[in-house]
Write an enzyme that holds these catalytic residues in place. Structure first.
Site, PDB file in Angstrom:
ATOM      1  N   PHE A  80       0.857  -1.192   0.000  1.00 44.44           N
ATOM      2  CA  PHE A  80       0.000   0.000   0.000  1.00 44.44           C
ATOM      3  C   PHE A  80       0.899   1.251   0.000  1.00 44.44           C
ATOM      4  CE2 PHE A  80      -2.633   3.243   1.960  1.00 44.44           C
ATOM      5  CZ  PHE A  80      -3.890   3.023   1.406  1.00 44.44           C
TER       6      PHE A  80
ATOM      7  N   ASP B 223       1.484  -5.957   7.949  1.00 38.97           N
ATOM      8  CA  ASP B 223       0.349  -5.034   7.886  1.00 38.97           C
ATOM      9  C   ASP B 223      -0.910  -5.856   7.639  1.00 38.97           C
ATOM     10  OD1 ASP B 223      -1.643  -3.183   7.233  1.00 38.97           O
ATOM     11  OD2 ASP B 223      -0.137  -1.710   6.604  1.00 38.97           O
TER      12      ASP B 223
ATOM     13  N   TYR C 104     -10.993   0.395  10.305  1.00 35.60           N
ATOM     14  CA  TYR C 104     -12.179   0.953   9.609  1.00 35.60           C
ATOM     15  C   TYR C 104     -12.565   0.165   8.373  1.00 35.60           C
ATOM     16  CZ  TYR C 104      -8.364   3.321   7.111  1.00 35.60           C
ATOM     17  OH  TYR C 104      -7.210   3.597   6.437  1.00 35.60           O
ATOM     18  N   LYS C 105     -11.798  -0.895   8.046  1.00 36.07           N
ATOM     19  CA  LYS C 105     -12.162  -1.734   6.897  1.00 36.07           C
ATOM     20  C   LYS C 105     -13.092  -2.846   7.397  1.00 36.07           C
ATOM     21  CE  LYS C 105      -8.126  -0.186   4.376  1.00 36.07           C
ATOM     22  NZ  LYS C 105      -6.686  -0.351   4.135  1.00 36.07           N
TER      23      LYS C 105
ATOM     24  N   ARG D  71     -12.609  -3.070  -7.249  1.00 38.21           N
ATOM     25  CA  ARG D  71     -12.516  -4.017  -6.126  1.00 38.21           C
ATOM     26  C   ARG D  71     -13.902  -4.261  -5.533  1.00 38.21           C
ATOM     27  NH1 ARG D  71      -8.092  -1.813  -1.986  1.00 38.21           N
ATOM     28  NH2 ARG D  71      -9.728  -0.240  -1.757  1.00 38.21           N
TER      29      ARG D  71
HETATM   30  C1  LIG Z   1      -5.898   0.859   4.239  1.00 35.90           C
HETATM   31  C2  LIG Z   1      -4.438   0.660   4.450  1.00 35.90           C
HETATM   32  C3  LIG Z   1      -3.654   1.634   5.091  1.00 35.90           C
HETATM   33  C4  LIG Z   1      -4.273   2.942   5.510  1.00 35.90           C
HETATM   34  O1  LIG Z   1      -3.442   3.708   6.308  1.00 35.90           O
HETATM   35  P1  LIG Z   1      -4.066   4.972   7.073  1.00 35.90           P
HETATM   36  O2  LIG Z   1      -2.958   5.546   7.826  1.00 35.90           O
HETATM   37  O3  LIG Z   1      -5.203   4.446   7.901  1.00 35.90           O
HETATM   38  O4  LIG Z   1      -4.615   5.889   6.042  1.00 35.90           O
HETATM   39  C5  LIG Z   1      -2.314   1.367   5.294  1.00 35.90           C
HETATM   40  N1  LIG Z   1      -1.758   0.203   4.877  1.00 35.90           N
HETATM   41  C6  LIG Z   1      -2.483  -0.752   4.256  1.00 35.90           C
HETATM   42  C7  LIG Z   1      -1.826  -2.027   3.818  1.00 35.90           C
HETATM   43  C8  LIG Z   1      -3.828  -0.550   4.008  1.00 35.90           C
HETATM   44  O5  LIG Z   1      -4.550  -1.478   3.386  1.00 35.90           O
END
Ligand SMILES: *Cc1c(COP(=O)(O)O)cnc(C)c1O
Length: 384
Positions: A123, A190, A215-216, A359
């Protein structure tokens, strides 16, 4: 047997408020891999926090309402969903901030080594932070696909996701961790796309540090605080970079120097955002007593139903093999943003990721088999 020991897709739908479709009624909400739907219990928890806590007692809430202890209390609740025994998870800040702290703390566990190995397709925030952390710590950043990373005696840290955020491919964390440990490196996982979507066994996998979103698939609400896990065996020596006052052993001693709190509490940074924390607290009620292996099975059944209903010729970039899929399925299309908007117009909420992916997130608590088939049918209709 309790009915939730083997939940059907959509088993907790009544526990959620779903966004409205343009034509009325509930949308088919397949964006839970980006922002989970709203649990009714999260809404109630926020109202209670505002009216009965903040409004009623003010500053006394830090003690009387248990606010101060919430980052670790929620940490243990989230920990139970990722296979972490109590006392190893703390909730707070964003995933990005937690990652920064975890990567630097991990690098400090392996002084004298020179390489930070990371997923080339990680990400964006994970990639950007790995680059900055490498510069800050003097490590060299090297990247590759997670299952092709080859840590050696120079590797300090291996940083990988559980699931690829674009393709939905699930990586073999056990094998990646075993290779890292053979080389003497530490692993930072992660779990943003895994927590709440499938069982994760952090303690059993012997993963060193982990972070993830709430939040997911945990439905904690927009910007809900993230979590960080540190295996107990590292607690005594853990040296986090963000030495905020709430991670101090005696925060109200207001001493000259920073003394780390015992255990994972030292990862606390600043004053916890209580309204967001308590929304998450309510959201987690959805998972109380629910077997994540069954949630995973229901999510895979949704993906299977979607894949089976897709017309021939649609390019699916997610592996079809269930063990190699995460919680979402991604398809490659020529106009991802246009199709996303057209699907939304038809009451099917998904997301688009550049340059060419749509997605479809299969959050089993509130997505039904009918929803999965409707999404495939609407996509087919739009593709002509
Ligand atoms: C959604 C996601 C994030 C989001 O990071 P935020 O700091 O909450 O914006 C980070 N890493 C991964 C792998 C994600 O899927």
């Amino acid at each position: 047997m309790p009915s939730n020991s083997s939940p059907e897709p959509g088993f907790a739908r009544d526990a959620f408020v779903l966004p409205r479709a343009p034509g009325g009624g509930d949308a088919v909400y397949l964006a839970g891999n980006s922002l989970g739907a709203q649990p009714r219990a999260a809404r109630r928890a926020v109202l209670v926090a505002v009216d009965d806590q903040w409004g009623a007692v003010g500053v006394a809430g830090w003690e009387e309402c248990g606010w101060w202890a919430t980052p670790q209390r929620l940490g243990d609740r989230v920990g139970a969903l990722v296979g972490a025994a109590p006392g190893q998870v703390v909730v707070g800040d964003s995933t990005s901030v937690q990652l920064f702290g975890a990567l630097i703390a991990a690098a400090r566990l392996r002084p004298g080594r020179s390489v930070l190995l990371s997923d080339a397709g990680h990400f964006p925030t994970d990639r950007y932070l790995a680059s900055s952390v490498a510069r800050l710590t003097g490590l060299t950043l090297a990247t590759g696909t997670p299952d092709a990373l080859a840590p050696d005696g120079d590797t300090a840290v291996v940083a990988v996701p559980a699931v690829d955020f674009r393709t939905g491919e699930r990586w073999d964390l056990a094998a990646i961790t075993a290779r890292a440990h053979t080389a003497g490196a530490v692993v930072v996982a992660d779990l943003s796309h895994a927590v709440g979507a499938m069982p994760v066994a952090l303690d059993d996998l012997v993963i060193d540090l982990a972070v993830g979103c709430t939040y997911k698939y945990l439905n904690g609400g927009p910007g809900a605080p993230a979590f960080a896990y540190v295996a107990a065996r590292h607690h005594d020596v853990l040296d986090p970079p963000l030495t905020g006052w709430t991670g101090h052993a005696d925060p109200f001693g207001m001493t000259e120097d920073w003394t780390p709190a015992p255990g994972v509490g030292r990862l606390r940074v600043g004053t916890p955002p209580m309204l967001s924390m308590l929304a998450l607290d309510g959201a987690l009620d959805v998972f109380a007593g629910v077997d994540l292996a069954a949630v995973r099975a229901a999510s895979l059944a949704l993906g299977d139903a979607f894949l089976a209903a897709l017309p021939e010729g649609v390019e699916v970039v997610t592996p079809r093999e269930p063990a190699r899929r995460g919680g979402h399925v991604a398809v490659r299309v020529s106009d991802a943003e246009g199709l996303r908007a057209a699907l939304a117009h038809r009451g099917v909420v998904v997301d688009a990721r550049p340059p060419d992916l749509l997605r479809f997130g299969f959050a089993a608590p509130y997505v039904t088999l009918d929803d999965a088939r409707t999404a495939a049918r609407e996509l087919a209709a739009l593709l002509g």
